[in-house]
Enzyme design. Structure first.
Site: not given
Ligand code: NAD
Length: 261
Positions: A59, A150
């Protein structure tokens, strides 16, 4: 295949294992034609799933995102469901973290999601029919040491989801997020094996006293993609065994008798 998602075409990223694979299986069981995509390849994962096909897709490669979406469209029809699931967690002290880990996290968890959404959006909007699900996390709501990229990217899923939902709701496209708690996937197992997560301590903080199974997350995603969720958009659904709701300052197992679950 008949089911509440029959006639839908679902594109799932990061579908070779874990939550993505469970989601592909669930969407197919609900009747969707499913395109499994993964940087590691997804042919093997697609085998054994009725009506599913696999593609290799990283991606972070914008051209590939558009090329694979076109190939999926040729093979199965334009995607009416996107589950932008591919994600990575890189853990290191923030002050000394290799900035390549920051860049990589943003490329996969944020820009990769954006590119996949852009690749499917135009046909969905034209057809006035589509459902997009992004994958958030407990770290969309709470910080954790060593996980700055994250936490940053997973919190960004909430903003992205709300913004697109607001923009596209009147044009037939819904955008929601699911926030898994701790799920027994290869990502979490690796962190347990490396001593970065302590499983008994983790379970001690979860009122349901168990980690989720990937199928639990898949079920929530399938619901959000279904006609049952017709009026739900811009929301994030935690699937965490009560972890976010729990507010006591000590583990559930330390609660006085009669209060422990
Ligand atoms: P996983 O590591 O088990 O699987 C992730 C898959 O994504 C792998 O097959 C991997 O090859 C693929 N992938 C990684 N980078 C990619 C890229 N650049 N392009 C395409 N594919 C790529 O992970 P998982 O636990 O199943 O997590 C799936 C999603 O759920 C992620 O977004 C993760 O952040 C999120 N999440 C997981 C948990 C958990 O407890 N497992 C909790 C909260 C959120």
């Amino acid at each position: 295949m008949t089911g509440r998602l029959s006639g839908e075409v679902a594109l799932v990223t990061g579908a070779a294992q874990g939550i993505g694979l469970a989601t592909a299986r669930r969407l197919a069981a609900d009747g969707a034609a499913v395109a499994l995509t993964d940087m590691a390849g997804a042919d093997a994962a697609a085998q054994g799933i009725d009506g599913a096909r696999g593609w290799t897709l990283d991606v972070t490669d914008r051209d590939a995102v558009h090329a694979v979406t076109a190939a999926v469209t040729d093979a199965l029809g334009p995607p009416t469901i996107l589950v932008a699931n591919a994600g990575i967690q890189r853990i290191a002290p923030s002050e000394s973290m290799d900035c390549a880990l920051w860049d990589q996290s943003l490329a996969v968890n944020l820009t990769g999601v954006w590119d996949c959404i852009q690749a499917v959006a135009t046909p969905m909007l034209k057809a006035r029919h589509g459902s997009i699900v992004t994958i958030a996390s407990m770290n969309s709501y709470r910080g954790m040491p060593g996980r700055a990229p994250y936490c940053a990217t997973k919190t960004a899923m909430l903003g992205l989801t709300r913004a697109l939902a607001s923009e596209w709701a009147s044009r037939g496209v819904r955008v929601n997020a699911v926030a898994p708690g701790y799920v027994r996937t290869p990502m979490v197992q690796k962190a347990i094996d490396e001593g970065l997560l302590d499983e008994p301590q983790l379970i001690d903080r979860i009122p349901a006293r168990d980690l989720a199974d990937p199928s639990d997350i898949a079920a929530a995603i399938a619901f959000l993609c279904s006609p049952d969720a017709r009026m739900i958009t811009g929301q994030c659904l935690p699937v965490d065994g009560g972890m976010l709701a729990y507010g006591a300052p000590r583990p559930t197992s330390d609660l006085p008798a009669g209060f422990a679950s």
